[in-house]
Design a protein around this motif. Structure first.
Motif, mmCIF file in Angstrom:
data_model
loop_
_atom_site.group_PDB
_atom_site.id
_atom_site.type_symbol
_atom_site.label_atom_id
_atom_site.label_comp_id
_atom_site.label_asym_id
_atom_site.label_seq_id
_atom_site.Cartn_x
_atom_site.Cartn_y
_atom_site.Cartn_z
ATOM 1 N N LEU A 178 5.465 7.288 0.744
ATOM 2 C CA LEU A 178 5.688 6.119 2.521
ATOM 3 C C LEU A 178 5.166 4.633 1.646
ATOM 4 C CD1 LEU A 178 4.165 8.490 4.876
ATOM 5 C CD2 LEU A 178 6.410 7.571 4.303
ATOM 6 N N THR A 179 5.754 3.150 2.069
ATOM 7 C CA THR A 179 4.478 2.432 1.801
ATOM 8 C C THR A 179 4.668 1.435 3.252
ATOM 9 O OG1 THR A 179 6.072 1.980 -0.392
ATOM 10 C CG2 THR A 179 5.677 0.346 0.479
ATOM 11 N N PHE A 180 3.389 0.149 3.089
ATOM 12 C CA PHE A 180 3.195 0.007 4.322
ATOM 13 C C PHE A 180 2.763 -1.407 3.563
ATOM 14 C CE2 PHE A 180 2.292 4.172 4.846
ATOM 15 C CZ PHE A 180 2.472 3.878 5.821
ATOM 16 N N ARG A 181 2.450 -2.358 4.505
ATOM 17 C CA ARG A 181 2.076 -3.307 4.137
ATOM 18 C C ARG A 181 -0.148 -3.721 4.537
ATOM 19 N NH1 ARG A 181 4.203 -6.824 0.733
ATOM 20 N NH2 ARG A 181 3.305 -8.768 2.430
ATOM 21 N N SER A 182 -0.744 -3.976 3.438
ATOM 22 C CA SER A 182 -2.147 -4.689 3.443
ATOM 23 C C SER A 182 -2.561 -5.186 2.655
ATOM 24 C CB SER A 182 -2.855 -2.666 3.455
ATOM 25 O OG SER A 182 -4.488 -2.729 3.425
ATOM 26 N N ALA A 183 -3.610 -6.138 3.338
ATOM 27 C CA ALA A 183 -4.060 -7.369 1.850
ATOM 28 C C ALA A 183 -5.005 -6.547 1.521
ATOM 29 C CB ALA A 183 -4.909 -7.867 2.944
ATOM 30 N N TYR A 184 -5.857 -5.344 1.383
ATOM 31 C CA TYR A 184 -6.599 -5.124 0.616
ATOM 32 C C TYR A 184 -6.728 -2.904 0.943
ATOM 33 C CZ TYR A 184 -9.410 -4.125 4.884
ATOM 34 O OH TYR A 184 -10.192 -3.532 6.140
ATOM 35 N N LEU B 160 1.128 -0.784 0.051
ATOM 36 C CA LEU B 160 0.271 -0.302 0.205
ATOM 37 C C LEU B 160 1.311 1.029 0.166
ATOM 38 C CD1 LEU B 160 -2.829 1.433 -0.136
ATOM 39 C CD2 LEU B 160 -1.946 1.499 2.636
ATOM 40 N N THR B 161 0.623 2.379 -1.389
ATOM 41 C CA THR B 161 1.845 3.092 -1.131
ATOM 42 C C THR B 161 0.920 4.605 -0.937
ATOM 43 O OG1 THR B 161 2.848 2.096 -2.328
ATOM 44 C CG2 THR B 161 3.268 4.572 -2.811
ATOM 45 N N LEU B 162 1.654 5.742 0.028
ATOM 46 C CA LEU B 162 0.512 7.256 -0.127
ATOM 47 C C LEU B 162 1.798 7.937 -0.502
ATOM 48 C CD1 LEU B 162 -0.206 6.214 3.572
ATOM 49 C CD2 LEU B 162 -1.429 6.154 1.525
ATOM 50 N N ALA B 163 1.204 8.346 -1.167
ATOM 51 C CA ALA B 163 2.058 8.817 -2.235
ATOM 52 C C ALA B 163 1.845 10.558 -2.366
ATOM 53 C CB ALA B 163 2.259 8.876 -3.395
ATOM 54 N N ILE C 238 -6.878 5.137 8.601
ATOM 55 C CA ILE C 238 -6.991 4.382 8.130
ATOM 56 C C ILE C 238 -6.809 2.703 8.098
ATOM 57 C CG2 ILE C 238 -6.781 5.303 5.236
ATOM 58 C CD1 ILE C 238 -3.834 4.487 5.152
ATOM 59 N N PHE C 239 -6.992 1.952 8.141
ATOM 60 C CA PHE C 239 -6.432 0.256 8.675
ATOM 61 C C PHE C 239 -5.753 -0.069 7.446
ATOM 62 C CE2 PHE C 239 -8.071 -3.919 9.825
ATOM 63 C CZ PHE C 239 -7.749 -4.198 10.615
ATOM 64 N N LEU C 240 -4.449 -1.141 8.059
ATOM 65 C CA LEU C 240 -4.328 -1.701 7.186
ATOM 66 C C LEU C 240 -4.282 -3.317 7.098
ATOM 67 C CD1 LEU C 240 -0.772 0.260 7.704
ATOM 68 C CD2 LEU C 240 -1.745 0.170 5.716
ATOM 69 N N ALA C 241 -4.834 -3.673 7.048
ATOM 70 C CA ALA C 241 -5.432 -4.565 7.072
ATOM 71 C C ALA C 241 -4.195 -6.040 6.646
ATOM 72 C CB ALA C 241 -6.810 -5.515 5.757
ATOM 73 N N THR C 242 -4.403 -6.893 7.706
ATOM 74 C CA THR C 242 -3.095 -7.759 7.918
ATOM 75 C C THR C 242 -3.255 -9.370 7.203
ATOM 76 O OG1 THR C 242 -3.963 -9.598 9.772
ATOM 77 C CG2 THR C 242 -2.512 -7.721 10.042
ATOM 78 N N GLY C 243 -5.236 -9.302 6.925
ATOM 79 C CA GLY C 243 -5.535 -10.882 6.019
ATOM 80 C C GLY C 243 -5.310 -11.842 7.299
#
Length: 166
Positions: free
Chosen positions: A62-68, A53-56, A82-87
Motif C-alpha cells: 500500500l502506498t500513501f503520501r507522508s512528509a516523514y 510511504l509504503t506499507l508492505a 499511524i499519522f500521515l504528515a502533509t508537511g
C-alpha cells in the motif's frame, strides 16, 4: 612533482565526490521500520525523494503520501495507527489504521481533523483516537472497529464518559 600533482587531483576528485554524496545523499535516502503484529510483520518505508510511504508484506503493498516516516501511535491486535504528515501548516495531516489479517494488508480511509495532537484512549468499546476539532471546535473522536474500519464518534465524548482533553 608530477606524483604530487596526481595525488592532489585524486584527493580533490574524491573530496568532491564525498561532498556530493554527503550533500545529496540524505535528501534521497529511504528510511524504514518494521511493525510486528501477531499475524506477521509490515515493513513501513519512507522515500524522501517523493514523500511516498509504503506499507508492505510479502504479498501486499500500500502506498500513501507522508512528509516523514511516521511512528506507530497505537497497536491493537493486528491493527496499527499511524499519522500521515502533509508537511503543511494549515493541515498537519491525517491518521490511518492499518490492519493485517487473513485477507491481507489493508488500511482505513484517512481520517482526522488535520491535527497531529491525537490522543489514543483505551475504552470499554476498544481504542478511541481523540483530537482537537477543526477550527477550535469541540474535540472529535474516532473508534477502531473489530473489522479494521474506523467510525467517527457522533455522540460526543461525554456520552462515553470521557472528558475533553483539549
Amino acid at each position: 612533482m608530477n606524483l604530487m600533482r596526481k595525488t592532489c587531483v585524486r584527493l580533490t576528485t574524491s573530496g568532491l565526490a564525498l561532498m556530493v554524496s554527503v550533500v545529496a545523499g540524505p535528501a534521497f535516502a529511504d528510511n524504514s521500520t518494521e511493525i510486528r503484529l501477531p499475524l506477521g510483520s509490515v515493513l513501513m518505508t519512507q522515500t524522501y525523494a517523493n514523500n511516498d510511504l509504503t506499507l508492505a508484506t510479502d504479498v501486499d503493498r500500500l502506498t500513501f503520501r507522508s512528509a516523514y516516516l511516521p511512528e506507530v501511535e497505537a497497536l491493537s491486535g493486528n491493527s496499527f495507527l499511524i499519522f500521515l504528515a502533509t508537511g503543511e501548516h494549515e493541515c498537519a495531516g491525517y491518521y490511518i489504521w492499518g490492519t493485517l489479517d487473513d485477507a491481507g494488508l489493508r488500511a482505513s480511509p484517512q481520517f482526522g481533523s488535520c491535527s497531529d495532537r491525537g490522543e489514543v484512549l483505551r475504552t470499554a468499546k476498544g481504542l478511541l483516537l481523540v483530537m482537537p476539532g477543526p477550527n477550535s471546535s469541540a474535540a472529535v473522536s474516532f473508534h477502531l472497529n473489530k473489522d479494521g474500519t474506523v467510525t467517527e464518534n457522533k455522540q460526543g465524548l461525554k456520552a462515553n464518559g470521557i472528558v475533553d482533553p483539549f
